[in-house]
Enzyme design. Sequence first.
Site: not given
Ligand SMILES: Cc1cc2nc3c(=O)[nH]c(=O)nc-3n(C[C@H](O)[C@H](O)[C@H](O)COP(=O)(O)OP(=O)(O)OC[C@H]3O[C@@H](n4cnc5c(N)ncnc54)[C@H](O)[C@@H]3O)c2cc1C
Length: 492
Positions: A39-40, A42, A456
Amino acid sequence: MKQYDLIVIGTGSAMNIVDAMIQQNPKIRVAVIDKDEPGGICLTRGCIPSKILLYPAELVRTIERSAELNVHAEIKKVDFEKVMDRMRSLIGREIDQIRQGLLSSENIDYYRDVAEFVSPYTMKVGREIITAKMIFLCTGSRAIIPPIKGLDNIEYLTSDTLLKLKQLPESVAIVGGGYIAAEYGHFLSSMGSNVTIIGRNPQFLPDEEPEISELAMEELGKHMCIFTNLEVKEVKQESGKSGNKIKEDKRGKIVIVAEDKKTGQSKRFEAEKLLIATGRGPTNDILHPEKGGVRLDKDGWILVDEYLQTSQPNVWALGDADGKFLFKHVANYESQVLYYNAVLGKKVKTDYHAIPHAVFTYPEIAAVGMKEKQAVEEFGKEGVLIGYYKYEDTAKGEAMALSRYFVKAILKHDSLKILGAHVIGPYASIIIQEIINVMYTPEQSGWVVNDAIHIHPSLSEVVQRAFQSPMTVDQYHEMLDHERKHRISKAI
Ligand SMILES: Cc1cc2nc3c(=O)[nH]c(=O)nc-3n(C[C@H](O)[C@H](O)[C@H](O)COP(=O)(O)OP(=O)(O)OC[C@H]3O[C@@H](n4cnc5c(N)ncnc54)[C@H](O)[C@@H]3O)c2cc1C
């Protein structure tokens, strides 16, 4: 060695593309890998759980001010345990659904393991060696843990582990002064904890306009102690008094020693729990990108070109992993660009001219595009106009008894093109959206906001009025100074 059409690391925004690819090609074979819950970030430990927690916090603060409007409401109890359980159960349900979807898909092999390159286009996942001609690196980011003396010897929270709390800590010290510190400070204080924020930067919420940070610090400071410009030097766990019946008490408080970066003076804080919220950094080292021919920048983020391709052809990256803007909506946007380029073979460049964000505190904060300083650097003082309007000067703002909250618009002097906007006040993340939308039109003209009929009396009028009487940069600062002096003289 298992062969796939596509390897994807990360189950956040990357999954937008995988779903589309499967619909397009029902025979495609995809390896989806995530070392953590699917689920990532987020969903599992970022935006969604934090916002589920922040809504009850908003309710608390709203109820607390109801007497200002002659509604005498009282909060009988805030059930922290249930607030946390609700968040965990909502998140858990969604994670389960995603896991089921991954496990039941005929196109996907789902690996819950760490992935690393062994050679270009070839990866090791657990004991398996897999290969594909196309790879998406969507690895996200991780909490930065600063090298503070004593930190290794104590138990501390991060934004990940905080989600496991079952009992409300009586007091929490938060190291960090950015949006995660502000949001969790707001949450914990509204639940009833004594919160102290210890920020390193001279400005609380350093990514916001200074006058927005100042007002946020004043308003949030009514419910917690906020310090800036402090460098935490050491933390230690005090041993508690023996014979205490509460187990937690036996461990004693956590002591935080910080130094004022300006005066050098030492400050000491005590709290039951310590939350480290000092920013997010890359997590790409575990990928061993060098073995895959994937280059990182000096800070460890994956280098991508304007089409999101890495230094290795047909290996792409998106989201936090490229370190550009660590927001879920940017990761989602980049997943669209990546789909066009990697899958449809188009040449769509990334465009970051109007990246919005919000801080979900009380008051809420939202911003998009340039800050004033940036605009003045680029166009000179004479090239910039500033629109400003206060919520309280609209009918709805008055009805809501709001004070001091405002919209600030940064405009290009010659054309009234919108360069940026900054809002602090109720529903900031919603009312800024009309400005964001205009920033995605060819002319990005402030006249659109100015000329469109606004309902308004709605809060959207504060946005329109900010565009109706823009000032020069000097006039804006004179007005801010005047307002500040007026407030001080009223307070004396
Ligand atoms: C507390 C908090 C609050 C937030 N609030 C907001 C908000 O309100 N609004 C907003 O826009 N953003 C917010 N964010 C940021 C947002 O969560 C991220 O920008 C977003 O989830 C990034 O998505 P992604 O698809 O890049 O990575 P994701 O898919 O979300 O994460 C990457 C995944 O890959 C896995 N991974 C990494 N390396 C490896 C590897 N080598 N092998 C296997 N798995 C691996 C990680 O464990 C992770 O589960 C927040 C973040 C945090 C921490």
